[in-house]
Design a protein around this motif. Structure first.
Motif, PDB file in Angstrom:
ATOM      1  N   PHE A  48      45.861 125.343 -74.217  1.00  0.00           N
ATOM      2  CA  PHE A  48      44.616 125.629 -74.945  1.00  0.00           C
ATOM      3  C   PHE A  48      44.104 127.055 -74.726  1.00  0.00           C
ATOM      4  O   PHE A  48      43.132 127.456 -75.360  1.00  0.00           O
ATOM      5  CB  PHE A  48      43.534 124.618 -74.552  1.00  0.00           C
ATOM      6  N   ILE A  49      44.740 127.808 -73.839  1.00  0.00           N
ATOM      7  CA  ILE A  49      44.316 129.183 -73.581  1.00  0.00           C
ATOM      8  C   ILE A  49      44.489 130.009 -74.851  1.00  0.00           C
ATOM      9  O   ILE A  49      45.515 129.949 -75.518  1.00  0.00           O
ATOM     10  CB  ILE A  49      45.091 129.786 -72.388  1.00  0.00           C
ATOM     11  N   LEU A 131      38.904 130.096 -75.062  1.00  0.00           N
ATOM     12  CA  LEU A 131      39.312 129.831 -73.687  1.00  0.00           C
ATOM     13  C   LEU A 131      40.213 130.956 -73.200  1.00  0.00           C
ATOM     14  O   LEU A 131      41.261 131.230 -73.784  1.00  0.00           O
ATOM     15  CB  LEU A 131      40.043 128.485 -73.605  1.00  0.00           C
ATOM     16  N   GLU A 132      39.779 131.631 -72.143  1.00  0.00           N
ATOM     17  CA  GLU A 132      40.529 132.760 -71.591  1.00  0.00           C
ATOM     18  C   GLU A 132      41.449 132.316 -70.462  1.00  0.00           C
ATOM     19  O   GLU A 132      42.606 132.721 -70.386  1.00  0.00           O
ATOM     20  CB  GLU A 132      39.553 133.831 -71.102  1.00  0.00           C
ATOM     21  N   GLY A 167      33.986 117.436 -71.764  1.00  0.00           N
ATOM     22  CA  GLY A 167      35.158 117.619 -72.609  1.00  0.00           C
ATOM     23  C   GLY A 167      35.016 118.841 -73.491  1.00  0.00           C
ATOM     24  O   GLY A 167      34.014 119.558 -73.427  1.00  0.00           O
ATOM     25  N   LEU A 168      36.029 119.057 -74.312  1.00  0.00           N
ATOM     26  CA  LEU A 168      36.037 120.192 -75.213  1.00  0.00           C
ATOM     27  C   LEU A 168      36.373 119.751 -76.621  1.00  0.00           C
ATOM     28  O   LEU A 168      37.150 118.801 -76.814  1.00  0.00           O
ATOM     29  CB  LEU A 168      37.088 121.227 -74.766  1.00  0.00           C
ATOM     30  N   LEU A 169      35.809 120.464 -77.578  1.00  0.00           N
ATOM     31  CA  LEU A 169      36.178 120.296 -78.966  1.00  0.00           C
ATOM     32  C   LEU A 169      37.113 121.422 -79.331  1.00  0.00           C
ATOM     33  O   LEU A 169      36.853 122.584 -79.010  1.00  0.00           O
ATOM     34  CB  LEU A 169      34.939 120.347 -79.870  1.00  0.00           C
ATOM     35  N   VAL A 170      38.206 121.078 -79.995  1.00  0.00           N
ATOM     36  CA  VAL A 170      39.146 122.086 -80.488  1.00  0.00           C
ATOM     37  C   VAL A 170      39.458 121.760 -81.939  1.00  0.00           C
ATOM     38  O   VAL A 170      39.338 120.614 -82.371  1.00  0.00           O
ATOM     39  CB  VAL A 170      40.453 122.118 -79.647  1.00  0.00           C
ATOM     40  N   SER A 171      39.874 122.763 -82.662  1.00  0.00           N
ATOM     41  CA  SER A 171      40.234 122.563 -84.058  1.00  0.00           C
ATOM     42  C   SER A 171      41.579 121.854 -84.145  1.00  0.00           C
ATOM     43  O   SER A 171      42.491 122.145 -83.376  1.00  0.00           O
ATOM     44  CB  SER A 171      40.309 123.902 -84.776  1.00  0.00           C
ATOM     45  N   LYS A 172      41.701 120.939 -85.091  1.00  0.00           N
ATOM     46  CA  LYS A 172      42.992 120.265 -85.297  1.00  0.00           C
ATOM     47  C   LYS A 172      44.042 121.234 -85.791  1.00  0.00           C
ATOM     48  O   LYS A 172      45.229 121.020 -85.600  1.00  0.00           O
ATOM     49  CB  LYS A 172      42.841 119.132 -86.316  1.00  0.00           C
TER      50      LYS A 172
END
Length: 174
Positions: A48-49, A131-132, A167-172
């Motif tokens: 996810f970085i 996210l770095e 938690g985290l939200l990320v794009s599909k």
């Protein structure tokens, strides 16, 4: 004459069928979609970085989850607006989550943080986060920070303790 009436009736049936088919087809294309995946903090890894994220903060220390989160569960998880203190511009600023979920869709770009601290004279918004890096006890994000009366955004490096993250939200698409 009967043959003509039969042909006309057949044409009317074909026309009605075509109209009904088109109506159902159009409604199928107008349905919204979910652009959001929810990742628990325990499932976060190095893949996810560099990706754009939004963080779902804990309401309390007991606010945890386990297992995979389905799309319908995202709405329930984001029903509360949690708050968190983050260090922005070398000041501790209290933020509240803003979740904008529509009846038939949710988009990562609609989610943001808004300052609620009285010490800061104008509202601060964090609308994008990337996210770095990840270590054992914290995340480092590049956040796009903007003030309420300014159209410009400033990139700010923010360190966030994993202990305050649910938690985290990320794009599909990512």
């Amino acid at each position: 004459m009967r043959k003509l009436i039969y042909i006309i009736n057949l044409d009317i049936k074909k026309t009605v069928f075509s109209i009904v088919f088109l109506i159902y087809s159009i409604s199928a294309y107008s349905q919204g979609t979910w652009d959001i995946n929810y990742i628990s903090i325990k499932a976060l890894n190095a893949s996810f970085i560099g990706k754009e994220i939004r963080i779902d903060f804990k309401a309390s220390n007991n606010d945890t989850l386990s297992g995979e989160i389905k799309t319908l569960g995202i709405r329930r998880l984001l029903s509360k607006k949690d708050s968190v203190s983050l260090n922005v511009n070398n000041k501790s600023v209290e933020f509240i989550e803003h979740w904008k979920l529509h009846v038939d869709h949710g988009v990562l770009a609609d989610q943001y943080l808004e300052s609620v601290t009285n010490e800061v004279k104008e509202k601060i918004f964090i609308k994008e986060m990337f996210l770095e890096s990840i270590n054992d006890d914290s995340l480092i994000v590049q956040a796009m920070v903007c003030m309420s009366n300014s159209k410009s955004e400033v990139k700010e490096r923010i360190v966030i303790s994993k202990s305050v993250i649910k938690g985290l939200l990320v794009s599909k698409a990512n």
